[in-house]
Design a protein around this motif. Sequence first.
Motif, PDB file in Angstrom:
ATOM      1  N   PRO A 154       0.820  -1.211   0.000  1.00 43.56           N
ATOM      2  CA  PRO A 154       0.000   0.000   0.000  1.00 43.56           C
ATOM      3  C   PRO A 154       0.855   1.264   0.000  1.00 43.56           C
ATOM      4  O   PRO A 154       1.657   1.474   0.920  1.00 43.56           O
ATOM      5  N   SER A 155       0.680   2.078  -1.014  1.00 43.69           N
ATOM      6  CA  SER A 155       1.500   3.284  -1.157  1.00 43.69           C
ATOM      7  C   SER A 155       0.661   4.429  -1.690  1.00 43.69           C
ATOM      8  O   SER A 155      -0.091   4.258  -2.657  1.00 43.69           O
ATOM      9  N   PHE A 156       0.790   5.596  -1.055  1.00 43.95           N
ATOM     10  CA  PHE A 156       0.092   6.786  -1.539  1.00 43.95           C
ATOM     11  C   PHE A 156       0.682   8.023  -0.874  1.00 43.95           C
ATOM     12  O   PHE A 156       1.545   7.920   0.005  1.00 43.95           O
ATOM     13  N   THR A 157       0.206   9.173  -1.309  1.00 41.59           N
ATOM     14  CA  THR A 157       0.686  10.448  -0.797  1.00 41.59           C
ATOM     15  C   THR A 157      -0.440  11.177  -0.087  1.00 41.59           C
ATOM     16  O   THR A 157      -1.586  11.130  -0.519  1.00 41.59           O
ATOM     17  N   VAL A 158      -0.098  11.848   1.007  1.00 43.45           N
ATOM     18  CA  VAL A 158      -1.064  12.638   1.768  1.00 43.45           C
ATOM     19  C   VAL A 158      -0.726  14.116   1.595  1.00 43.45           C
ATOM     20  O   VAL A 158       0.429  14.507   1.767  1.00 43.45           O
ATOM     21  N   ALA A 159      -1.723  14.918   1.290  1.00 44.25           N
ATOM     22  CA  ALA A 159      -1.530  16.366   1.162  1.00 44.25           C
ATOM     23  C   ALA A 159      -2.557  17.079   2.024  1.00 44.25           C
ATOM     24  O   ALA A 159      -3.694  17.285   1.599  1.00 44.25           O
ATOM     25  N   THR A 160      -2.155  17.417   3.245  1.00 46.40           N
ATOM     26  CA  THR A 160      -3.028  18.159   4.154  1.00 46.40           C
ATOM     27  C   THR A 160      -2.247  19.344   4.722  1.00 46.40           C
ATOM     28  O   THR A 160      -2.167  19.530   5.942  1.00 46.40           O
ATOM     29  N   ALA A 161      -1.666  20.118   3.808  1.00 47.12           N
ATOM     30  CA  ALA A 161      -0.908  21.305   4.187  1.00 47.12           C
ATOM     31  C   ALA A 161       0.111  20.956   5.267  1.00 47.12           C
ATOM     32  O   ALA A 161       0.862  20.000   5.131  1.00 47.12           O
ATOM     33  N   CYS A 162       0.105  21.718   6.375  1.00 48.13           N
ATOM     34  CA  CYS A 162       1.150  21.589   7.384  1.00 48.13           C
ATOM     35  C   CYS A 162       1.042  20.328   8.231  1.00 48.13           C
ATOM     36  O   CYS A 162       1.924  20.061   9.056  1.00 48.13           O
ATOM     37  N   ALA A 163      -0.016  19.561   8.085  1.00 40.88           N
ATOM     38  CA  ALA A 163      -0.163  18.308   8.829  1.00 40.88           C
ATOM     39  C   ALA A 163       0.104  17.087   7.956  1.00 40.88           C
ATOM     40  O   ALA A 163      -0.088  15.949   8.409  1.00 40.88           O
ATOM     41  N   SER A 164       0.553  17.303   6.734  1.00 48.21           N
ATOM     42  CA  SER A 164       0.712  16.202   5.775  1.00 48.21           C
ATOM     43  C   SER A 164       1.560  15.055   6.319  1.00 48.21           C
ATOM     44  O   SER A 164       1.191  13.884   6.214  1.00 48.21           O
ATOM     45  N   SER A 327      11.814  26.912  15.180  1.00 52.99           N
ATOM     46  CA  SER A 327      12.696  28.047  15.446  1.00 52.99           C
ATOM     47  C   SER A 327      14.080  27.829  14.858  1.00 52.99           C
ATOM     48  O   SER A 327      14.804  28.783  14.583  1.00 52.99           O
ATOM     49  N   MET A 328      14.443  26.544  14.630  1.00 51.82           N
ATOM     50  CA  MET A 328      15.768  26.208  14.096  1.00 51.82           C
ATOM     51  C   MET A 328      15.757  25.876  12.616  1.00 51.82           C
ATOM     52  O   MET A 328      16.600  26.341  11.851  1.00 51.82           O
ATOM     53  N   HIS A 329      14.783  25.048  12.197  1.00 55.55           N
ATOM     54  CA  HIS A 329      14.798  24.580  10.803  1.00 55.55           C
ATOM     55  C   HIS A 329      13.736  25.223   9.929  1.00 55.55           C
ATOM     56  O   HIS A 329      13.669  24.953   8.722  1.00 55.55           O
ATOM     57  N   GLY A 330      12.894  26.082  10.511  1.00 60.34           N
ATOM     58  CA  GLY A 330      11.819  26.690   9.741  1.00 60.34           C
ATOM     59  C   GLY A 330      10.638  25.749   9.590  1.00 60.34           C
ATOM     60  O   GLY A 330      10.655  24.603  10.045  1.00 60.34           O
ATOM     61  N   HIS A 331       9.623  26.254   8.943  1.00 61.05           N
ATOM     62  CA  HIS A 331       8.379  25.497   8.736  1.00 61.05           C
ATOM     63  C   HIS A 331       8.448  24.802   7.380  1.00 61.05           C
ATOM     64  O   HIS A 331       8.374  25.447   6.346  1.00 61.05           O
ATOM     65  N   LEU A 332       8.586  23.480   7.418  1.00 63.33           N
ATOM     66  CA  LEU A 332       8.714  22.701   6.191  1.00 63.33           C
ATOM     67  C   LEU A 332       7.362  22.345   5.574  1.00 63.33           C
ATOM     68  O   LEU A 332       7.283  21.485   4.694  1.00 63.33           O
ATOM     69  N   ILE A 333       6.314  22.980   6.028  1.00 63.79           N
ATOM     70  CA  ILE A 333       4.951  22.791   5.519  1.00 63.79           C
ATOM     71  C   ILE A 333       4.619  21.293   5.532  1.00 63.79           C
ATOM     72  O   ILE A 333       4.549  20.695   6.585  1.00 63.79           O
ATOM     73  N   GLY A 334       4.477  20.649   4.381  1.00 60.35           N
ATOM     74  CA  GLY A 334       4.103  19.235   4.374  1.00 60.35           C
ATOM     75  C   GLY A 334       5.152  18.299   4.937  1.00 60.35           C
ATOM     76  O   GLY A 334       4.842  17.179   5.324  1.00 60.35           O
ATOM     77  N   GLY A 335       6.394  18.740   5.018  1.00 59.30           N
ATOM     78  CA  GLY A 335       7.458  17.891   5.545  1.00 59.30           C
ATOM     79  C   GLY A 335       7.790  18.150   7.002  1.00 59.30           C
ATOM     80  O   GLY A 335       8.633  17.459   7.576  1.00 59.30           O
ATOM     81  N   THR A 336       7.112  19.103   7.608  1.00 59.64           N
ATOM     82  CA  THR A 336       7.572  19.578   8.917  1.00 59.64           C
ATOM     83  C   THR A 336       7.381  18.559  10.036  1.00 59.64           C
ATOM     84  O   THR A 336       8.255  18.385  10.883  1.00 59.64           O
ATOM     85  N   GLY A 337       6.246  17.867  10.065  1.00 60.75           N
ATOM     86  CA  GLY A 337       6.008  16.895  11.134  1.00 60.75           C
ATOM     87  C   GLY A 337       7.028  15.781  11.137  1.00 60.75           C
ATOM     88  O   GLY A 337       7.379  15.250  12.199  1.00 60.75           O
ATOM     89  N   ALA A 338       7.515  15.416   9.966  1.00 62.13           N
ATOM     90  CA  ALA A 338       8.495  14.340   9.876  1.00 62.13           C
ATOM     91  C   ALA A 338       9.829  14.759  10.481  1.00 62.13           C
ATOM     92  O   ALA A 338      10.430  14.011  11.267  1.00 62.13           O
ATOM     93  N   VAL A 339      10.309  15.941  10.137  1.00 61.88           N
ATOM     94  CA  VAL A 339      11.567  16.420  10.714  1.00 61.88           C
ATOM     95  C   VAL A 339      11.424  16.586  12.227  1.00 61.88           C
ATOM     96  O   VAL A 339      12.336  16.273  12.994  1.00 61.88           O
ATOM     97  N   GLU A 340      10.250  17.035  12.656  1.00 57.87           N
ATOM     98  CA  GLU A 340      10.026  17.228  14.089  1.00 57.87           C
ATOM     99  C   GLU A 340       9.952  15.912  14.859  1.00 57.87           C
ATOM    100  O   GLU A 340      10.248  15.874  16.064  1.00 57.87           O
ATOM    101  N   LEU A 341       9.590  14.817  14.186  1.00 54.44           N
ATOM    102  CA  LEU A 341       9.575  13.521  14.861  1.00 54.44           C
ATOM    103  C   LEU A 341      10.980  13.109  15.280  1.00 54.44           C
ATOM    104  O   LEU A 341      11.154  12.360  16.251  1.00 54.44           O
ATOM    105  N   LEU A 342      11.996  13.612  14.590  1.00 56.23           N
ATOM    106  CA  LEU A 342      13.374  13.342  14.992  1.00 56.23           C
ATOM    107  C   LEU A 342      13.635  13.855  16.403  1.00 56.23           C
ATOM    108  O   LEU A 342      14.330  13.207  17.195  1.00 56.23           O
TER     109      LEU A 342
END
Length: 402
Positions: A154-164, A327-342
């Motif tokens: 199962p593979s697909f893409t999610v586009a929900t703005a900043c929560a993607s 505050s450090m890496h900026g808002h990555l919009i659709g990618g931001t939650g992933a970087v923040e999980l680090l």
Amino acid sequence: MKRVVITGQGAINALGHSASATTRAMAEGVCGIGPLEIRDVERLAIKIAGQIKGYAAEDHFNRQQIALYDRFTQLALLAAREAISQSGLNFTDALAERSGVILGTSGGGLNTQDENYRVVYEEGKNRVHPFTVPKLMNNAATSHVSMEHNLMGPSFTVATACASSNHAMGQAFNLVRAGVAPVMITGGTESMLCFGGVKAWEGLRVMSKDACRPFSGNRNGMVQGEGAAVFVFEDYDLAKARGADILAEVIGFAMSSDAADIVMPSKQGAARAIAGALTDAMISADEVGYINAHGTGTAANDKTECAAVSDVFGAHADNLMISSTKSMHGHLIGGTGAVELLACIMALREGVIAPTINYQEPDPECSLDIVPNEARQADVDVVLSNAFAFGGLNAVLALRKI
């Protein structure tokens, strides 16, 4: 229901070209936001961003691949390679047939779109590159990751703005937990730092011209970033049986819709998602030690998020640490939650709480412990990652130390 664990992580963003470099920079409170270097930057009012520096596509991809991969796809492929390599998995036979990819992105191939608008409207040409559609489509990164690693499930893409990213990772979590897939590659990617991408955000009048200062009384807006982070979500029994190094356990996920306003956040909607994640994880509020906040640095988001956290956690809110790595890496919009999980995984694995840098003055409406300016050592067992998007779409993940 299966237990779900994380066995690999990869990243590239303004803080570093790997997951380890990113978390090291987070722990040191490094600011990856600086002068924006793109074509026609002089025509922009906003001239700063969390831009990846020192990156050349030619170092990682051949000429044919570069012709087919938009920048957001390139970043996803690099992060996925790192994550899958760390996991030690090799996708063949039944494992390949059942494992898949879910990535989040908001703009997709925005660089490709911007370039081709120039070709047609500015330069007056009547032809565009034949790969324009395959490069700009939102599912391009997901598709290329699946092809490179032989992932046929199962593979697909999610586009929900900043929560993607959080929505994508939540869906991956649910698929593994339900036994639909033994392994899911998941996370998010975004590269909007082109003239059209920045100009569009300027129009909203929510951008800062100097810095991202989440929760600070003198905050004046968000700052865009770019990058990708990808994780391997795996059935715990499979990971345990093969002796994998387990980074953390994903224990809960919830999402909600404000159903109220296209851009203004709702305390009630955010609170429902936070409370829902606790319920799904079957944990009490006082078990949570750290929250990676959405924390954009806008007046509306920060006070709304603090109010939502206070509502859900009550008296325990005073014992919580909550920080925004935007505050450090900026808002990555659709990618931001992933970087923040680090940052969430770093908190669980290393006991290091990433700071909210650039904090200068208190705001009575943001009076929680926002770990100002310097990282903190703390032993936490459960963390949350918040994402609240334009359109009122909220997604919260819960992780546990293992």
